[in-house]
Design a protein around this motif. Structure first.
Motif, PDB file in Angstrom:
ATOM      1  N   ILE A 150       0.839  -1.199   0.000  1.00 52.56           N
ATOM      2  CA  ILE A 150       0.000   0.000   0.000  1.00 52.56           C
ATOM      3  C   ILE A 150       0.874   1.250   0.000  1.00 52.56           C
ATOM      4  N   LYS A 151       1.879   1.281   0.872  1.00 49.15           N
ATOM      5  CA  LYS A 151       2.783   2.436   0.927  1.00 49.15           C
ATOM      6  C   LYS A 151       3.460   2.667  -0.418  1.00 49.15           C
ATOM      7  N   LEU A 152       3.903   1.587  -1.031  1.00 49.91           N
ATOM      8  CA  LEU A 152       4.553   1.703  -2.335  1.00 49.91           C
ATOM      9  C   LEU A 152       3.592   2.290  -3.367  1.00 49.91           C
ATOM     10  N   LEU A 153       2.393   1.720  -3.453  1.00 52.20           N
ATOM     11  CA  LEU A 153       1.432   2.203  -4.450  1.00 52.20           C
ATOM     12  C   LEU A 153       0.987   3.635  -4.163  1.00 52.20           C
ATOM     13  N   GLN A 154       0.917   4.013  -2.899  1.00 55.70           N
ATOM     14  CA  GLN A 154       0.526   5.386  -2.566  1.00 55.70           C
ATOM     15  C   GLN A 154       1.654   6.382  -2.819  1.00 55.70           C
ATOM     16  N   SER A 155       2.873   5.886  -2.979  1.00 57.44           N
ATOM     17  CA  SER A 155       3.997   6.784  -3.250  1.00 57.44           C
ATOM     18  C   SER A 155       4.246   6.975  -4.743  1.00 57.44           C
ATOM     19  N   VAL A 156       3.588   6.174  -5.569  1.00 56.03           N
ATOM     20  CA  VAL A 156       3.787   6.225  -7.015  1.00 56.03           C
ATOM     21  C   VAL A 156       2.898   7.305  -7.623  1.00 56.03           C
ATOM     22  N   CYS A 157       3.464   8.092  -8.510  1.00 55.63           N
ATOM     23  CA  CYS A 157       2.672   9.055  -9.277  1.00 55.63           C
ATOM     24  C   CYS A 157       2.260   8.395 -10.580  1.00 55.63           C
ATOM     25  N   TRP A 158       0.984   8.384 -10.837  1.00 54.29           N
ATOM     26  CA  TRP A 158       0.452   7.775 -12.052  1.00 54.29           C
ATOM     27  C   TRP A 158       0.287   8.886 -13.075  1.00 54.29           C
ATOM     28  N   CYS A 159       1.033   8.823 -14.118  1.00 50.98           N
ATOM     29  CA  CYS A 159       0.980   9.854 -15.152  1.00 50.98           C
ATOM     30  C   CYS A 159      -0.334   9.739 -15.917  1.00 50.98           C
ATOM     31  N   ASP A 160      -1.043  10.849 -16.057  1.00 49.22           N
ATOM     32  CA  ASP A 160      -2.311  10.807 -16.782  1.00 49.22           C
ATOM     33  C   ASP A 160      -2.155  11.248 -18.240  1.00 49.22           C
ATOM     34  N   LYS A 161      -0.910  11.300 -18.694  1.00 46.87           N
ATOM     35  CA  LYS A 161      -0.638  11.645 -20.094  1.00 46.87           C
ATOM     36  C   LYS A 161       0.185  10.532 -20.720  1.00 46.87           C
ATOM     37  N   LYS A 162       0.137  10.423 -22.018  1.00 49.63           N
ATOM     38  CA  LYS A 162       0.974   9.455 -22.720  1.00 49.63           C
ATOM     39  C   LYS A 162       1.726  10.174 -23.835  1.00 49.63           C
ATOM     40  N   ILE A 163       2.925   9.698 -24.099  1.00 48.24           N
ATOM     41  CA  ILE A 163       3.732  10.257 -25.174  1.00 48.24           C
ATOM     42  C   ILE A 163       3.590   9.324 -26.366  1.00 48.24           C
ATOM     43  N   CYS A 164       3.087   9.871 -27.456  1.00 43.66           N
ATOM     44  CA  CYS A 164       2.831   9.072 -28.658  1.00 43.66           C
ATOM     45  C   CYS A 164       4.125   8.894 -29.453  1.00 43.66           C
ATOM     46  N   ALA A 165       4.105   7.960 -30.379  1.00 48.77           N
ATOM     47  CA  ALA A 165       5.269   7.678 -31.211  1.00 48.77           C
ATOM     48  C   ALA A 165       5.728   8.916 -31.980  1.00 48.77           C
TER      49      ALA A 165
END
Length: 158
Positions: free
Chosen positions: A135-150
């Motif tokens: 839980i601590k690990l997952l709560q420390s991760v920033c989930w990027c809400d953008k994607k970089i296209c090819a």
């Protein structure tokens, strides 16, 4: 790029996999040391475990961990044990009603209706402490809400 918490759907799968791996390791070692020393270390699980561990882990994070994470460890261990046994028992009742409960602790000491056994308290304490770390690990991760296209463009995730 913006970032958010790891989505609940991702956590659901992480907790499912975490729980199934714990169960496979526990049953393999339990069978090896207490039943028959089979070097193949064949653990056991069930497809129902995806729901049980995934949703159980998610509910544990939101209902238990987030409310007691700053409390003493002994209190967190006790809360996790109570939660775990209530969750296992209630899922067992529902699954048994449909003839689908994959476990039966009737032959184990200190069992309640064959759905839970207090013989596994040490294992559940260990699993609960490991789950807190996940839980601590997952709560420390920033989930990027953008994607970089090819092509190099940055787009919002769907």
């Amino acid at each position: 790029m913006g970032s958010t918490d790891v989505p609940a759907a991702v956590k659901l799968w992480v907790y499912s996999i975490q729980g199934i791996l714990y169960e496979l390791c526990f049953t393999a070692m339990f069978n090896y040391f207490l039943i028959s020393p089979d070097i193949r270390l064949m653990g056991e699980s069930s497809i129902w475990s995806i729901w049980i561990y995934g949703m159980g882990g998610l509910l544990n994070e939101y209902a238990i961990y987030n409310n007691i994470k700053n409390k003493p460890k002994v209190l967190r261990i006790l809360a996790n044990l109570i939660y775990t046994y209530v969750w296992e028992y209630s899922n067992g009742v529902v699954l048994r009603a449909f003839g689908a409960c994959p476990w039966d602790y009737t032959e184990r000491r200190w069992n309640v209706h064959g759905l839970i056994t207090f013989e596994y308290v040490p294992a559940w304490i260990f699993a609960g402490l490991l789950h807190e770390e996940m839980i601590k690990l997952l709560q420390s991760v920033c989930w990027c809400d953008k994607k970089i296209c090819a092509n190099g463009n940055v787009e919002k995730r769907d």
